[in-house]
Design a protein around this motif. Sequence first.
Motif, PDB file in Angstrom:
ATOM      1  N   GLN A 210      33.572  29.972  -5.204  1.00  0.00           N
ATOM      2  CA  GLN A 210      33.444  31.308  -5.753  1.00  0.00           C
ATOM      3  C   GLN A 210      32.114  31.919  -5.373  1.00  0.00           C
ATOM      4  OE1 GLN A 210      31.408  32.660  -8.392  1.00  0.00           O
ATOM      5  NE2 GLN A 210      30.130  30.861  -8.269  1.00  0.00           N
TER       6      GLN A 210
ATOM      7  N   GLY B  72      31.992  36.040  -8.773  1.00  0.00           N
ATOM      8  CA  GLY B  72      33.169  36.079  -9.619  1.00  0.00           C
ATOM      9  C   GLY B  72      34.491  35.985  -8.888  1.00  0.00           C
TER      10      GLY B  72
ATOM     11  N   SER C 132      33.142  37.347 -13.369  1.00  0.00           N
ATOM     12  CA  SER C 132      31.745  36.926 -13.287  1.00  0.00           C
ATOM     13  C   SER C 132      31.679  35.556 -12.629  1.00  0.00           C
ATOM     14  CB  SER C 132      31.093  36.904 -14.669  1.00  0.00           C
ATOM     15  OG  SER C 132      31.732  35.986 -15.513  1.00  0.00           O
TER      16      SER C 132
ATOM     17  N   VAL D 155      31.594  31.850 -11.605  1.00  0.00           N
ATOM     18  CA  VAL D 155      32.118  30.608 -12.178  1.00  0.00           C
ATOM     19  C   VAL D 155      31.001  29.566 -12.131  1.00  0.00           C
ATOM     20  CG1 VAL D 155      33.816  28.758 -11.898  1.00  0.00           C
ATOM     21  CG2 VAL D 155      34.486  31.132 -11.504  1.00  0.00           C
TER      22      VAL D 155
ATOM     23  N   THR E 202      32.724  30.688 -16.976  1.00  0.00           N
ATOM     24  CA  THR E 202      31.893  31.637 -16.243  1.00  0.00           C
ATOM     25  C   THR E 202      30.515  31.739 -16.881  1.00  0.00           C
ATOM     26  OG1 THR E 202      32.615  33.534 -17.551  1.00  0.00           O
ATOM     27  CG2 THR E 202      33.921  32.990 -15.591  1.00  0.00           C
TER      28      THR E 202
END
Length: 177
Positions: free
Chosen positions: A8, A11, A59, A61, A81
């Motif tokens: 990621q 987000g 947002s 992770v 998150t």
Amino acid sequence: MSAGHLQQRHGLARVPSVPDADDDVDDPSGAALYFADASGAAGAGVHKLDTLAAYHVGSAVTALRKARLAAGADEGLIYATVDGAIGALVPTKSRDDRDFFVMLEMHLRQDYPHFLTGRDHVAFRSAFMPVKHVVDGDLCDAFTDLPLATQKTIAADLDRTPAEVAKKIEDARHRLL
């Protein structure tokens, strides 16, 4: 195809995968994938991974674990998150389930155009990369918040009653919990 790990950035939850090797590759070491492009020019570019799934969670992770949350429950990727949200990515059981939830999400995008964020749902979930092979469970949960007339219209398009749609959503949620 061998599945990679969830990665990621900003987000975006993305599941990368190494593509299948071609049978006509002259270099069995695979080094050419990283040091040459399709034309064979050395140093032309790095091999790109395939994307199995992509989804903007909102947002960054910070934690990720493959787990079962209850005995006998399905396994899923559970994530947390930076702002404290907890979510899960769970595969569907069948193609029929996938098709059902894709159609439900499509209808709900029309009835909840600014769900959660106050902006277009697809634009939000595709903020950094187009959403791919992921259905928004939060949006599907919103089905029961709709007026009964709207629920009946959507359920009729799915060849079900509103109670059957709500039951299917609840069953999907309880497969993990």
